[in-house]
Design an enzyme around this catalytic site. Sequence first.
Site, short mmCIF file in Angstrom:
data_model
loop_
_atom_site.label_atom_id
_atom_site.label_comp_id
_atom_site.label_asym_id
_atom_site.label_seq_id
_atom_site.Cartn_x
_atom_site.Cartn_y
_atom_site.Cartn_z
CG LEU A 1 -1.82 -1.23 1.46
CD1 LEU A 1 -2.58 -1.27 2.60
CD2 LEU A 1 -2.87 -1.37 0.22
CB SER A 2 0.26 4.78 -0.43
OG SER A 2 -0.36 4.64 -1.80
CD GLU A 3 2.15 7.04 2.76
OE1 GLU A 3 2.76 7.83 2.34
OE2 GLU A 3 0.99 6.82 2.62
CB THR A 4 2.43 -0.21 6.11
OG1 THR A 4 1.80 -1.03 4.86
CG2 THR A 4 2.31 -1.01 7.40
CG HIS B 1 -2.77 7.94 3.79
ND1 HIS B 1 -1.58 7.74 3.20
CD2 HIS B 1 -3.71 6.85 3.52
CE1 HIS B 1 -1.38 6.48 2.99
NE2 HIS B 1 -2.56 5.85 3.01
#
Length: 305
Positions: free
Chosen positions: A44-47, A76
Amino acid sequence: MARQYSVYDVFTDRKLAGNPLAVIFDGEGLSDDAMQAIARELNLSETVFVQAAANPTHAAKLRIFTPGRELPFAGHPTVGTAIALAERSYDGSNGGLDLVSVLEENVGPVRCAVRIRDGEASFAEFDLPRTSQQVRLPLDKQGLADAISVKVSDIGFENHVPSVWSAGVPFLMLPLHNLAAVEAIEFDPQLWERTAPFYDGALASAYVYCRGGVHHAAKFHARMFGAGMGISEDPATGSAVAALSGAIHHFDGLPDGHHPLLIEQGVEMGRPSFIHLHIDAKDGEISRARIGGQAVRIATGMLEL
């Protein structure tokens, strides 16, 4: 060890829109390499990995990873994790919850406010931990145009010109004339890597924006391409909007006072996202800026590691 996690769609009030975020609630005891590998696995874009705060009065410490590297700060993940932690503590009484907490990120402490209401998507807002500052670097306008497949004449509108800004994470801001030009972008990561500057040890990501938007209330429409982060395109980028606040104040010459702005992103990806930016200006400077948005949980499970 089994570690509980949830996935939230952030900067949206509906599922399968916005920017997905994985929140690992049991982030203790993982090495940096392990956290990076998990973020790469989830893709994902960030974890976010939630750990115990150094200051006992703070809610938690956050480690934020893209598939490619760790970030000192991101929007986010801050909004999504603030909502995730608040919803875990909410017992469903009194029809809702209003909560103020502090999350520790590598950029520093971030103050967050969360609003939970039954039957509605939760909302969180945070104060920018750093005011956006311009980073003056030489820029190759033709090279940048080639990297995003537009004409040089498409770049810039009104007083807005290409520039680099950072509120913790650097972004190369590329203003384009209109919505059609932004929608037509074809991003070439190889050309971008040859052209875009490095700053603070990282390749500046591309944040392309124009005035207006598809949604009638949007003041700006944007797309973000993070070649150096392992992100081909991001549906919503709070840290970029944090950086954009400086560009808006600088190029638009915002007068003193309060300026609420809605930024839309992710439309071309089929994941429309809406980021609320509030800029307070005083004596010709940004005195305070805040970013907010909604988030909805779409999955919960166990990470078996």
